[in-house]
Design a protein around this motif. Structure first.
Motif, mmCIF file in Angstrom:
data_model
loop_
_atom_site.group_PDB
_atom_site.id
_atom_site.type_symbol
_atom_site.label_atom_id
_atom_site.label_comp_id
_atom_site.label_asym_id
_atom_site.label_seq_id
_atom_site.Cartn_x
_atom_site.Cartn_y
_atom_site.Cartn_z
ATOM 1 N N PHE A 14 -95.361 3.982 6.459
ATOM 2 C CA PHE A 14 -93.972 4.364 6.232
ATOM 3 C C PHE A 14 -93.137 3.108 6.075
ATOM 4 C CE2 PHE A 14 -89.757 5.081 8.140
ATOM 5 C CZ PHE A 14 -89.292 6.111 7.344
ATOM 6 N N ASN A 15 -92.483 2.959 4.927
ATOM 7 C CA ASN A 15 -91.624 1.805 4.684
ATOM 8 C C ASN A 15 -90.172 2.242 4.843
ATOM 9 O OD1 ASN A 15 -89.999 -0.230 3.484
ATOM 10 N ND2 ASN A 15 -91.743 -0.953 2.304
ATOM 11 N N PRO A 16 -89.497 1.815 5.911
ATOM 12 C CA PRO A 16 -88.130 2.291 6.149
ATOM 13 C C PRO A 16 -87.149 1.910 5.050
ATOM 14 C CG PRO A 16 -88.708 0.510 7.663
ATOM 15 C CD PRO A 16 -89.968 0.917 6.970
ATOM 16 N N ILE A 17 -87.353 0.762 4.414
ATOM 17 C CA ILE A 17 -86.439 0.368 3.344
ATOM 18 C C ILE A 17 -86.529 1.364 2.194
ATOM 19 C CG2 ILE A 17 -85.929 -1.370 1.587
ATOM 20 C CD1 ILE A 17 -86.642 -3.515 3.543
ATOM 21 N N ARG A 18 -87.759 1.650 1.763
ATOM 22 C CA ARG A 18 -87.929 2.592 0.658
ATOM 23 C C ARG A 18 -87.411 3.969 1.039
ATOM 24 N NH1 ARG A 18 -87.579 -0.012 -2.750
ATOM 25 N NH2 ARG A 18 -86.356 1.792 -3.343
ATOM 26 N N SER A 19 -87.683 4.394 2.272
ATOM 27 C CA SER A 19 -87.246 5.713 2.699
ATOM 28 C C SER A 19 -85.727 5.828 2.675
ATOM 29 C CB SER A 19 -87.753 6.005 4.112
ATOM 30 O OG SER A 19 -87.259 7.224 4.595
ATOM 31 N N SER A 52 -83.411 7.706 -0.395
ATOM 32 C CA SER A 52 -82.631 8.875 0.011
ATOM 33 C C SER A 52 -81.151 8.730 -0.330
ATOM 34 C CB SER A 52 -82.784 9.117 1.523
ATOM 35 O OG SER A 52 -82.164 8.082 2.261
ATOM 36 N N MET A 53 -80.760 7.555 -0.818
ATOM 37 C CA MET A 53 -79.359 7.337 -1.192
ATOM 38 C C MET A 53 -79.081 8.022 -2.534
ATOM 39 S SD MET A 53 -78.594 3.342 -0.232
ATOM 40 C CE MET A 53 -78.025 2.864 1.385
ATOM 41 N N LYS A 54 -78.534 9.190 -2.490
ATOM 42 C CA LYS A 54 -78.242 9.946 -3.707
ATOM 43 C C LYS A 54 -76.840 9.572 -4.188
ATOM 44 C CE LYS A 54 -82.147 12.067 -3.046
ATOM 45 N NZ LYS A 54 -83.341 11.664 -3.817
ATOM 46 N N LEU A 106 -69.988 1.986 -0.823
ATOM 47 C CA LEU A 106 -69.750 0.696 -1.470
ATOM 48 C C LEU A 106 -70.368 0.689 -2.864
ATOM 49 C CD1 LEU A 106 -68.661 -2.216 -1.269
ATOM 50 C CD2 LEU A 106 -70.811 -2.856 -0.141
ATOM 51 N N ILE A 107 -71.518 1.293 -3.000
ATOM 52 C CA ILE A 107 -72.149 1.416 -4.320
ATOM 53 C C ILE A 107 -71.310 2.325 -5.214
ATOM 54 C CG2 ILE A 107 -74.174 2.221 -5.588
ATOM 55 C CD1 ILE A 107 -75.826 1.633 -3.031
ATOM 56 N N ALA A 108 -70.952 3.493 -4.686
ATOM 57 C CA ALA A 108 -70.250 4.485 -5.487
ATOM 58 C C ALA A 108 -68.891 3.990 -5.975
ATOM 59 C CB ALA A 108 -70.076 5.775 -4.688
ATOM 60 N N GLU A 109 -68.186 3.246 -5.123
ATOM 61 C CA GLU A 109 -66.819 2.839 -5.460
ATOM 62 C C GLU A 109 -66.736 1.470 -6.119
ATOM 63 O OE1 GLU A 109 -64.075 3.239 -2.241
ATOM 64 O OE2 GLU A 109 -64.875 5.185 -1.613
ATOM 65 N N GLN A 110 -67.650 0.553 -5.732
ATOM 66 C CA GLN A 110 -67.535 -0.824 -6.203
ATOM 67 C C GLN A 110 -68.782 -1.343 -6.926
ATOM 68 O OE1 GLN A 110 -64.875 -2.611 -6.275
ATOM 69 N NE2 GLN A 110 -63.504 -1.407 -4.966
ATOM 70 N N SER A 111 -69.832 -0.524 -7.002
ATOM 71 C CA SER A 111 -71.080 -0.933 -7.668
ATOM 72 C C SER A 111 -71.652 -2.223 -7.077
ATOM 73 C CB SER A 111 -70.870 -1.100 -9.182
ATOM 74 O OG SER A 111 -70.568 0.131 -9.785
#
Length: 455
Positions: free
Chosen positions: A53-58, A62-64, A396-401
């Motif tokens: 199990f790789n927590p980073i990948r998980s 899961s970041m939709k 932060l991704i959604a608003e500022q990429s």
């Protein structure tokens, strides 16, 4: 003998042709007798694969969330210094690879532990009077990741435990749990530049503790332990009679005002498996060349650990032979200016990022001293819209990429990690966007819109 050839000596154990019958359904039976087995498909994934199990990948998978459509994505998440093309490896490194390839001498199998010539080169490069090395003390591996995997596999059995830093590189937990090895986390202290909480670490030791993992310089912290602190770590390991797995893939990647020390150089009696490689310092992670350095001056590992590493190396028959063939020239022809320029760039970007984010309300960056990373604390009480660091970084991704890894990936919530290898103008833009994001969402107290928040 070909490593894939199976030799059968006991022909008497095999049935003769006349004793093998095929029934009407096409199923072979020995002696014409059917055991009544009804065939059916029952293919299942192994227990080891299920434990992997790789927590980073998980977390990342899961970041939709989609980046802001009007702002180009700035990724500060991937620890690959080659992504943006601004940090190429040295020309001499490329030339060494070309010469090795053109020689056509390195197209076949090498010994599973690596060519003797390559092992000698690495041993000579890292040997010093305080921690001498010979070729027999070096195992070449397919990247530092395989070196860590082999070191864990030779030191620990299923049911035992290892001590791992928190925050720390997620691969330690991924590998250990896949092998049935328990992980116990010892704490690093941000208020002390990520030094180890030594008392807490020592309290975790029990009769099933197989080894202590020490990562210095650190991913994800960018911290570099002082000589004094390393000596205290060794004192704990010595008292508890625990060997050390030293992840030193960022060895010598420290900023000018700091000094890099290897654990082995300071150890008087603690046996150490030091894992390193070309990936980071030479900026070629895709070449998959790593190594294990066996430091065992008191013969505590003895022949058993060396034999174990030899057997484990035979699972994939060694790393890329062309890179092995180029190792001597890579280690000895790379220009000092290349190392200097790389570290100067990383230090400059680290200072830029630290200074910019230190003035942002609600953020607490911790100044790094090496490697390629900077950790930033989030004062979550001032961002009540977000439940945790994962939600913070998603928005932060959604608003500022801008994409930073939430430190939950490193078992350390309410922080995020910044990778420092991006071009300077991209780092400036990312910091500006992070500031805008925090200004928009910060709550609690005067100065919410003031960049010069008193830290």
């Amino acid at each position: 003998m070909d490593p894939y050839l199976i030799q059968v000596n006991d022909h008497a154990a095999l049935p003769s042709l006349r004793d093998v019958h095929v029934n009407l359904n096409g199923k072979p039976t020995a002696g014409g007798k059917s055991k009544g087995r009804k065939p059916h498909w029952a293919v299942r994934a192994s227990d080891m694969s299920k434990r992997t199990f790789n927590p980073i990948r998980s977390i990342v998978d899961s970041m939709k969330v989609e980046p802001h459509p009007e702002k180009p994505l700035i990724s500060l998440s991937l620890g690959d210094p080659t992504v943006f093309g601004n940090l190429p490896t040295d020309d001499e490194v490329i030339q060494a690879m070309k010469e090795a390839l053109d020689s056509r001498r390195f197209n076949g199998y090498a010994p599973s532990v690596g060519y003797l010539s390559g092992r000698e080169v690495v041993a000579n490069y890292y040997s010093c009077p305080e921690a001498p090395l010979e070729a027999q003390d070096v195992i070449l591996t397919s990247g530092c990741s395989q070196a860590i995997e082999m070191a864990l596999a030779v030191l620990a059995n299923p049911g035992q435990n290892i001590l791992v830093p928190r925050p720390g590189f997620s691969l330690y937990k991924t590998l250990a749990q896949s092998m049935g090895i328990e992980v116990k986390f010892y704490d690093l202290l941000p208020e002390k530049s990520w030094e180890i909480d030594l008392k807490q670490m020592e309290s975790l030791v029990d009769d099933k503790t197989a080894c202590l993992v020490v990562n210095n310089p650190s991913n994800p912290c960018g911290s570099v332990f002082s000589k004094c602190h390393l000596q205290k770590i060794l004192a704990v390991a010595s008292r508890q009679c625990i060997p050390i797995l030293a992840d030193e893939i960022y060895a010598e990647m420290v900023f000018e005002d700091c000094k890099s020390e290897s654990l082995a150089k300071l150890s008087k009696n603690v046996p150490i498996l030091s894992c390193g490689g070309l990936a980071k310092r030479w900026l070629v992670p895709g070449w998959r060349m790593g190594w294990i350095l066996i430091h065992d001056r008191r013969e505590i590992f003895g022949k058993e650990i060396r034999d174990g590493l030899l057997r484990l190396s035979q699972r994939i028959l060694g790393p890329c032979t062309v890179v092995q063939g180029a190792l001597k020239d890579i280690l000895h022809r790379t220009s000092p200016e290349f190392y200097h320029n790389t570290l100067s760039f990383l230090k400059s970007n680290a200072a830029l990022c630290y200074d910019a984010l230190s003035r942002v309300c609600g953020l607490r960056p911790v100044r790094p001293s090496g490697a390629m990373y900077l950790m930033v604390g989030i004062e979550m009480n001032h961002f009540p819209e977000f439940e945790n660091d994962v939600e913070f970084t998603e928005r932060l991704i959604a608003e500022q990429s801008v994409f930073c890894l939430p430190a939950t990936c490193f078992e350390y919530p309410n922080f995020f990690r910044v990778v420092l290898t991006v071009p300077e103008e991209m780092m400036l833009e990312a910091c500006q966007r992070i500031r805008q994001f925090c200004e928009r969402h910060y709550q609690g107290g005067e100065g919410a819109q003031d960049l010069d928040c008193d830290k």
